[in-house]
Design a protein around this motif. Structure first.
Motif, mmCIF file in Angstrom:
data_model
loop_
_atom_site.group_PDB
_atom_site.id
_atom_site.type_symbol
_atom_site.label_atom_id
_atom_site.label_comp_id
_atom_site.label_asym_id
_atom_site.label_seq_id
_atom_site.Cartn_x
_atom_site.Cartn_y
_atom_site.Cartn_z
ATOM 1 N N MET A 1 0.941 -1.325 -0.087
ATOM 2 C CA MET A 1 -0.030 -0.014 -0.029
ATOM 3 C C MET A 1 0.806 1.141 0.024
ATOM 4 N N THR A 2 0.318 2.243 -0.700
ATOM 5 C CA THR A 2 1.297 3.321 -0.879
ATOM 6 C C THR A 2 0.976 4.359 0.018
ATOM 7 N N LYS A 3 1.906 4.928 0.835
ATOM 8 C CA LYS A 3 1.940 5.839 1.816
ATOM 9 C C LYS A 3 1.375 7.032 1.289
ATOM 10 N N THR A 4 0.620 7.774 1.989
ATOM 11 C CA THR A 4 -0.063 8.906 2.006
ATOM 12 C C THR A 4 0.950 10.116 2.696
ATOM 13 N N VAL A 5 1.091 11.123 1.689
ATOM 14 C CA VAL A 5 2.028 12.221 2.184
ATOM 15 C C VAL A 5 1.186 13.280 2.515
ATOM 16 N N LYS A 6 1.670 14.250 3.524
ATOM 17 C CA LYS A 6 0.908 15.270 3.980
ATOM 18 C C LYS A 6 1.621 16.217 3.440
ATOM 19 N N LEU A 7 0.877 17.451 2.492
ATOM 20 C CA LEU A 7 1.409 18.448 1.814
ATOM 21 C C LEU A 7 0.592 19.758 2.109
ATOM 22 N N THR A 8 1.347 20.773 2.239
ATOM 23 C CA THR A 8 0.345 22.269 2.105
ATOM 24 C C THR A 8 0.459 22.689 0.856
ATOM 25 N N ALA A 9 -0.716 23.686 0.276
ATOM 26 C CA ALA A 9 -0.535 23.925 -0.871
ATOM 27 C C ALA A 9 0.620 24.518 -1.310
ATOM 28 N N SER A 10 1.524 25.153 -0.977
ATOM 29 C CA SER A 10 2.511 25.848 -1.229
ATOM 30 C C SER A 10 3.602 24.701 -1.611
ATOM 31 N N ALA A 11 3.560 23.392 -0.805
ATOM 32 C CA ALA A 11 4.490 22.414 -1.040
ATOM 33 C C ALA A 11 4.129 21.669 -2.408
ATOM 34 N N LYS A 12 2.869 21.558 -2.447
ATOM 35 C CA LYS A 12 2.402 20.904 -3.714
ATOM 36 C C LYS A 12 2.416 21.358 -4.863
ATOM 37 N N LYS A 13 2.432 22.775 -4.699
ATOM 38 C CA LYS A 13 2.863 23.964 -6.008
ATOM 39 C C LYS A 13 4.072 23.606 -6.314
ATOM 40 N N LYS A 14 5.025 23.471 -5.395
ATOM 41 C CA LYS A 14 6.503 23.345 -5.398
ATOM 42 C C LYS A 14 6.773 22.012 -6.352
ATOM 43 N N LEU A 15 6.075 21.068 -5.657
ATOM 44 C CA LEU A 15 6.357 19.581 -6.422
ATOM 45 C C LEU A 15 5.679 19.679 -7.783
ATOM 46 N N GLU A 16 4.735 20.266 -8.065
ATOM 47 C CA GLU A 16 4.186 20.436 -9.303
ATOM 48 C C GLU A 16 5.224 20.978 -10.309
ATOM 49 N N GLU A 17 5.663 22.116 -9.856
ATOM 50 C CA GLU A 17 6.816 23.048 -10.595
ATOM 51 C C GLU A 17 8.113 22.058 -10.803
ATOM 52 N N GLU A 18 8.604 21.395 -9.861
ATOM 53 C CA GLU A 18 9.649 20.763 -9.927
ATOM 54 C C GLU A 18 9.417 19.627 -10.844
ATOM 55 N N LEU A 19 7.994 18.809 -10.992
ATOM 56 C CA LEU A 19 8.079 17.760 -11.819
ATOM 57 C C LEU A 19 8.051 18.328 -13.179
#
Length: 157
Positions: free
Chosen positions: A1-19
Motif C-alpha cells: 500500500m502506498t503511503k499518503t504524504v501530507k502537503l501544504t498548498a505551497s509544497a504541492k505547488k513546488k512539487l508540481e513545478e519541480e515535476l
C-alpha cells in the motif's frame, strides 16, 4: 500500500513545478548530454556517457517519486482561528527543560521537513510527541540520542 504524504498548498505547488521542470528542461538537458557523450566514441569506456546515464536514472527516479506523492497526498489545510492543540501546519514554541532553552518549530508533513528552517516532520520523534498536545503540556521525546523533555509554551498559526 502506498503511503499518503501530507502537503501544504505551497509544497504541492513546488512539487508540481519541480515535476514540470524535470519532465521538460531536465529531460532535454540529459538527452543532450547523452548525445554529446555518444559522440566521444566507444561507450564501454566512456565516463561522460556513464555519468549522463546515471544522472538520467536519478532524474527519472525523482519524477516517479514526485508523481507518486502527487497521486497519494492529503492537503494540509491552513489552521483556522486560534490553534488549541498541536496539529500539522501549526507553529509550536517549546521549552527544552534540560537546557532551559526555547525552540520554535513548524510541524509539517515529511516531504516539507527542514530542521534548519525550523520545520519538523509530524513523523519525527519530536513531531510525534507534540501532536495533540496543548499549551502547558509536557512531553518526553524518545530520540535516537536518548530521552528529553519538552514543555509546550505557545501554539500559533
Amino acid at each position: 500500500m502506498t503511503k499518503t504524504v501530507k502537503l501544504t498548498a505551497s509544497a504541492k505547488k513546488k512539487l508540481e513545478e519541480e515535476l514540470e521542470s524535470l519532465k521538460t528542461e531536465g529531460r532535454a538537458d540529459i538527452a543532450e548530454k547523452i548525445r554529446v557523450a555518444r559522440g566521444y566514441g566507444d561507450l564501454s569506456e566512456n565516463s561522460e556517457y556513464d555519468e549522463a546515464k546515471n544522472e538520467q536514472a536519478k532524474m527519472e527516479a525523482r519524477i516517479v517519486e514526485i508523481e507518486s506523492m502527487l497521486k497519494n497526498y492529503e492537503l494540509i489545510e491552513d489552521v483556522k482561528g486560534a490553534a488549541k492543540t498541536v496539529v500539522v501546519g501549526v507553529k509550536v514554541c517549546v521549552l527544552d527543560e534540560e537546557y532551559n532553552e526555547e525552540c520554535e518549530y513548524r510541524v509539517v508533513g515529511s516531504t516539507e521537513a527542514d530542521p534548519r528552517e525550523g520545520k519538523i516532520s509530524d513523523e519525527s520523534p519530536v513531531g510525534k510527541a507534540l501532536l495533540g498536545k496543548k499549551v502547558g503540556d509536557e512531553v518526553v521525546v524518545e530520540a535516537p540520542a536518548g530521552e528529553f523533555r519538552l514543555k509546550v509554551l505557545r501554539i500559533s498559526k
